[in-house]
Design a protein around this motif. Structure first.
Motif, mmCIF file in Angstrom:
data_model
loop_
_atom_site.group_PDB
_atom_site.id
_atom_site.type_symbol
_atom_site.label_atom_id
_atom_site.label_comp_id
_atom_site.label_asym_id
_atom_site.label_seq_id
_atom_site.Cartn_x
_atom_site.Cartn_y
_atom_site.Cartn_z
ATOM 1 N N THR A 81 0.835 -1.201 0.000
ATOM 2 C CA THR A 81 0.000 0.000 0.000
ATOM 3 C C THR A 81 0.868 1.249 0.000
ATOM 4 O OG1 THR A 81 -1.671 -1.192 1.284
ATOM 5 C CG2 THR A 81 -1.880 1.202 1.165
ATOM 6 N N THR A 82 0.527 2.206 -0.868
ATOM 7 C CA THR A 82 1.244 3.475 -0.949
ATOM 8 C C THR A 82 0.328 4.605 -0.504
ATOM 9 O OG1 THR A 82 2.598 2.668 -2.792
ATOM 10 C CG2 THR A 82 2.486 5.059 -2.464
ATOM 11 N N TYR A 83 0.842 5.441 0.392
ATOM 12 C CA TYR A 83 0.112 6.616 0.886
ATOM 13 C C TYR A 83 0.796 7.841 0.293
ATOM 14 C CZ TYR A 83 -1.316 2.958 4.094
ATOM 15 O OH TYR A 83 -1.779 1.776 4.625
ATOM 16 N N VAL A 84 0.238 8.319 -0.821
ATOM 17 C CA VAL A 84 0.889 9.371 -1.598
ATOM 18 C C VAL A 84 1.041 10.656 -0.792
ATOM 19 C CG1 VAL A 84 0.738 10.760 -3.702
ATOM 20 C CG2 VAL A 84 0.012 8.364 -3.731
ATOM 21 N N ASN A 85 0.041 10.977 0.027
ATOM 22 C CA ASN A 85 0.069 12.256 0.746
ATOM 23 C C ASN A 85 1.197 12.363 1.757
ATOM 24 O OD1 ASN A 85 -1.278 10.237 2.174
ATOM 25 N ND2 ASN A 85 -2.378 11.714 3.446
ATOM 26 N N GLU A 127 8.058 -3.874 6.092
ATOM 27 C CA GLU A 127 8.870 -2.934 5.329
ATOM 28 C C GLU A 127 8.158 -1.602 5.197
ATOM 29 O OE1 GLU A 127 9.832 -2.907 0.761
ATOM 30 O OE2 GLU A 127 11.262 -4.252 1.766
ATOM 31 N N LEU A 128 8.842 -0.535 5.570
ATOM 32 C CA LEU A 128 8.328 0.829 5.456
ATOM 33 C C LEU A 128 9.267 1.608 4.547
ATOM 34 C CD1 LEU A 128 7.609 1.525 9.245
ATOM 35 C CD2 LEU A 128 6.021 0.622 7.546
ATOM 36 N N SER A 129 8.726 2.196 3.497
ATOM 37 C CA SER A 129 9.530 2.997 2.574
ATOM 38 C C SER A 129 8.963 4.405 2.517
ATOM 39 C CB SER A 129 9.522 2.387 1.169
ATOM 40 O OG SER A 129 10.039 1.074 1.190
ATOM 41 N N ALA A 130 9.841 5.413 2.665
ATOM 42 C CA ALA A 130 9.403 6.804 2.631
ATOM 43 C C ALA A 130 10.494 7.653 2.003
ATOM 44 C CB ALA A 130 9.079 7.308 4.033
ATOM 45 N N TYR A 131 10.121 8.365 0.950
ATOM 46 C CA TYR A 131 11.018 9.312 0.302
ATOM 47 C C TYR A 131 12.368 8.679 -0.064
ATOM 48 C CZ TYR A 131 7.531 12.424 2.292
ATOM 49 O OH TYR A 131 6.333 13.010 2.634
#
Length: 203
Positions: A81-85, A127-131
């Motif tokens: 799941t991707t949270y664009v905001n 797994e958490l991916s951010a920026y």
């Protein structure tokens, strides 16, 4: 009369499933949900991580037409799941191996009911991916499951089964530091429930 009874007994014996002392392999696909708890359980992230799919391969042995045991390798994954905001992407994956056993109750020569259980070891990764940066947390522990199902023998060697399994994880807990506060938010994956379909071949 005795000759007729003997012929009938032989015919009945040869028409029964002849799986005793056979080995078998099975492929299994499933779809279900993780069961969760903790502060993040009812958040959007927690709810999105609940949905999961399953793939499993088994190899085992029929000790009689009613009792079988097996070893298994299994993988599960939540929806990515991707949270664009907020620029965040999440996914939970898990691998598991162990052993189990089933009892089969034949309704007739083709249809049967089954019940069983399994015990294994899991390795779970969140797994958490951010920026552009990825952070992975993982847990390893015991998993215990129970299943119910029904099966159909298409031939003497090939059969398919449809069923339900619940698996309990032990120690599959994740903690997240809360920015600006001196506390951790937690999300615990207590186990999963899944509906499954498998195909097996005995030899």
């Amino acid at each position: 009369m005795k000759k007729a009874l003997l012929i009938a007994a032989v015919a009945a014996a040869t028409s029964m499933p002849s799986l005793a002392n056979d080995n078998y392999v099975a492929l299994e696909l499933g779809k279900g949900q993780h069961t969760t708890s903790g502060l993040l359980e009812n958040t959007q992230i927690g709810e999105d991580l609940e949905e999961m799919g399953l793939f499993s391969i088994k190899g085992g042995h029929y000790f009689s037409k009613n009792v079988r045991a097996y070893g298994y390798l299994q993988g599960t994954a939540s929806n990515e799941t991707t949270y664009v905001n907020v620029g965040l992407k999440t996914q939970l994956t898990s691998g598991e191996f162990g052993a189990g056993a089933d009892y089969l109750h034949y309704i007739n020569d083709q249809f049967y009911l089954l019940a069983g259980g399994n015990l294994g070891v899991y390795k779970s990764e969140l797994e958490l991916s951010a920026y552009g940066a990825t952070h992975t947390m993982d847990n390893t522990g015991l998993a215990a499951g129970a299943n119910l199902g029904l099966g159909y023998k298409f031939t003497e060697r090939f059969s398919m089964e449809l069923g339900y399994r619940y698996t309990q994880y032990f120690g599959n807990e994740y903690k997240f530091p809360v920015v600006g506060a001196n506390i951790d938010a937690d999300l615990n994956f207590d186990g999963y429930q899944v509906g499954y379909l498998n195909a097996s071949y005995s030899f």
